[in-house]
Write a protein that holds these residues in place. Sequence first.
Motif, PDB file in Angstrom:
ATOM      1  N   THR A  65       0.827  -1.207   0.000  1.00 47.16           N
ATOM      2  CA  THR A  65       0.000   0.000   0.000  1.00 47.16           C
ATOM      3  C   THR A  65       0.859   1.254   0.000  1.00 47.16           C
ATOM      4  O   THR A  65       0.603   2.185  -0.765  1.00 47.16           O
ATOM      5  CB  THR A  65      -0.940   0.005   1.220  1.00 47.16           C
TER       6      THR A  65
ATOM      7  N   ASP B 162      -7.023   4.238   0.764  1.00 43.46           N
ATOM      8  CA  ASP B 162      -6.119   3.622   1.731  1.00 43.46           C
ATOM      9  C   ASP B 162      -6.487   4.034   3.149  1.00 43.46           C
ATOM     10  O   ASP B 162      -6.527   3.212   4.064  1.00 43.46           O
ATOM     11  CB  ASP B 162      -4.671   3.997   1.406  1.00 43.46           C
TER      12      ASP B 162
ATOM     13  N   ARG C 136      -7.840   1.311   5.886  1.00 46.33           N
ATOM     14  CA  ARG C 136      -6.784   0.929   6.819  1.00 46.33           C
ATOM     15  C   ARG C 136      -7.390   0.485   8.138  1.00 46.33           C
ATOM     16  O   ARG C 136      -8.237   1.152   8.713  1.00 46.33           O
ATOM     17  CB  ARG C 136      -5.832   2.099   7.050  1.00 46.33           C
TER      18      ARG C 136
END
Length: 163
Positions: free
Chosen positions: A103, A157, A161
Amino acid sequence: METWMERLIYASRWVLAPIYLGLSLALLALGIKFFQEILHVLPHILEIKETDLVLLVLTLIDLALVGGLIVMVMLSSYESFVSRLNLASDSDKLDWLGRMDYTSLKNKVASSIVAISSIHLLKVFMNTPNVAESNLLWYVVIHITFVVSAFAMGMLDKLTRHH
């Protein structure tokens, strides 16, 4: 049978190793092009116009950013997908190596692409007398697409997360 198949699939990751080696050859080609540009301009450095010199410097910066992108992708992808790098001494190891997951690599690549696109767009704007007006719009649209894509990947992201 299943264990054998799993081991074969896992071992197939080594197919990527020559690809990363190929990236190091691409890095070498980029370095040759970098110094070719410098050697090309040096004999004419006193006669070259300031704008042309700035365009050359932007080209060199562009090449350096692409080189950094190649190194980042090559090393972190090798460590992520093939094998850990066993370096002789820790002083040789880059700080980010081993800590960059897929990522963060993806986000770094996206931000590098935006930076490279920004340099290219600046070069285009500095050279507007030689660029068709219809092409200027496309350069801006493509750059904005890169910026929006990088921003969207960062937001995705952040949203996905798990802490």
